[in-house]
Motif scaffolding. Structure first.
Motif, PDB file in Angstrom:
ATOM      1  N   UNK A  55       4.994   2.552  18.821  1.00  0.00           N
ATOM      2  CA  UNK A  55       3.995   1.884  17.976  1.00  0.00           C
ATOM      3  C   UNK A  55       4.550   1.604  16.577  1.00  0.00           C
ATOM      4  N   UNK A  56       5.410   2.473  16.079  1.00  0.00           N
ATOM      5  CA  UNK A  56       5.942   2.298  14.724  1.00  0.00           C
ATOM      6  C   UNK A  56       7.020   1.228  14.632  1.00  0.00           C
ATOM      7  N   UNK A  57       7.697   0.948  15.730  1.00  0.00           N
ATOM      8  CA  UNK A  57       8.792  -0.007  15.669  1.00  0.00           C
ATOM      9  C   UNK A  57       9.872   0.504  14.727  1.00  0.00           C
ATOM     10  N   UNK A  58      10.249  -0.281  13.751  1.00  0.00           N
ATOM     11  CA  UNK A  58      11.285   0.125  12.798  1.00  0.00           C
ATOM     12  C   UNK A  58      10.716   0.851  11.583  1.00  0.00           C
ATOM     13  N   UNK A  59       9.407   1.011  11.505  1.00  0.00           N
ATOM     14  CA  UNK A  59       8.769   1.658  10.357  1.00  0.00           C
ATOM     15  C   UNK A  59       8.764   3.170  10.502  1.00  0.00           C
ATOM     16  N   UNK A  60       8.504   3.844   9.392  1.00  0.00           N
ATOM     17  CA  UNK A  60       8.378   5.296   9.341  1.00  0.00           C
ATOM     18  C   UNK A  60       7.060   5.617   8.652  1.00  0.00           C
ATOM     19  N   UNK A  61       6.324   6.589   9.200  1.00  0.00           N
ATOM     20  CA  UNK A  61       5.127   7.069   8.522  1.00  0.00           C
ATOM     21  C   UNK A  61       5.544   8.300   7.724  1.00  0.00           C
ATOM     22  N   UNK A  62       5.717   8.117   6.425  1.00  0.00           N
ATOM     23  CA  UNK A  62       6.232   9.161   5.534  1.00  0.00           C
ATOM     24  C   UNK A  62       5.227  10.312   5.402  1.00  0.00           C
ATOM     25  N   UNK A  63       5.728  11.489   5.015  1.00  0.00           N
ATOM     26  CA  UNK A  63       4.820  12.614   4.766  1.00  0.00           C
ATOM     27  C   UNK A  63       3.751  12.226   3.745  1.00  0.00           C
ATOM     28  N   UNK A  64       2.517  12.640   4.007  1.00  0.00           N
ATOM     29  CA  UNK A  64       1.407  12.355   3.109  1.00  0.00           C
ATOM     30  C   UNK A  64       0.775  10.988   3.306  1.00  0.00           C
ATOM     31  N   UNK A  65       1.306  10.199   4.227  1.00  0.00           N
ATOM     32  CA  UNK A  65       0.785   8.846   4.452  1.00  0.00           C
ATOM     33  C   UNK A  65      -0.138   8.822   5.667  1.00  0.00           C
ATOM     34  N   UNK A  66      -1.000   7.802   5.708  1.00  0.00           N
ATOM     35  CA  UNK A  66      -1.914   7.591   6.827  1.00  0.00           C
ATOM     36  C   UNK A  66      -1.898   6.123   7.205  1.00  0.00           C
ATOM     37  N   UNK A  67      -2.298   5.845   8.416  1.00  0.00           N
ATOM     38  CA  UNK A  67      -2.413   4.464   8.862  1.00  0.00           C
ATOM     39  C   UNK A  67      -3.387   4.373  10.014  1.00  0.00           C
ATOM     40  N   UNK A  68      -3.974   3.226  10.165  1.00  0.00           N
ATOM     41  CA  UNK A  68      -4.906   3.004  11.262  1.00  0.00           C
ATOM     42  C   UNK A  68      -4.133   2.538  12.486  1.00  0.00           C
ATOM     43  N   UNK A  69      -4.409   3.166  13.621  1.00  0.00           N
ATOM     44  CA  UNK A  69      -3.743   2.831  14.874  1.00  0.00           C
ATOM     45  C   UNK A  69      -4.732   2.087  15.759  1.00  0.00           C
ATOM     46  N   UNK A  70      -4.291   0.980  16.303  1.00  0.00           N
ATOM     47  CA  UNK A  70      -5.087   0.182  17.237  1.00  0.00           C
ATOM     48  C   UNK A  70      -4.344   0.155  18.558  1.00  0.00           C
ATOM     49  N   UNK A  71      -4.988   0.665  19.607  1.00  0.00           N
ATOM     50  CA  UNK A  71      -4.434   0.587  20.954  1.00  0.00           C
ATOM     51  C   UNK A  71      -5.289  -0.421  21.705  1.00  0.00           C
TER      52      UNK A  71
END
Length: 107
Positions: A55-71
């Protein structure tokens, strides 16, 4: 890349921006409150033996970060397996009922 750009890139990857959500679509907030970056994130229906694409592809979810996930896989089931790969190579797995999930937190 500064923190704002990185957050925007991650949120765009998760489908954060205005997208129509169908009844079968599953949406939740992924919180990375661990000390490590999340470098890969996979989901798959619990009854399958293979992981879907990262789901992240080439991105990284850094410590302390949030994001909305759509499946948006069009399935009507609720139970999914989750696989998280952290920046140190550690893998974490879980099985959750996505229909009842508003958020998921890595700690």
């Amino acid at each position: 890349m500064n923190m704002f750009c990185r957050t925007t890139a991650v949120l765009a990857t998760f489908g954060f921006f205005a997208t129509p959500v169908l009844a079968e679509d599953l949406v939740f907030t992924l919180n990375n409150f661990s000390a490590l970056g999340l470098v890969e994130f996979y989901t798959s229906p619990a009854e399958t033996n293979d992981w879907e694409e990262d789901i992240l592809g080439e991105n990284i979810l850094a410590p302390g970060m949030s994001g909305e996930v759509l499946i948006a896989d069009g399935r009507t089931q609720c139970t999914y397996d989750l696989l998280f790969v952290m920046s140190d190579g550690q893998e974490l797995e879980d099985t959750v009922n996505m229909c009842e999930l508003a958020s998921y937190t890595l700690q």
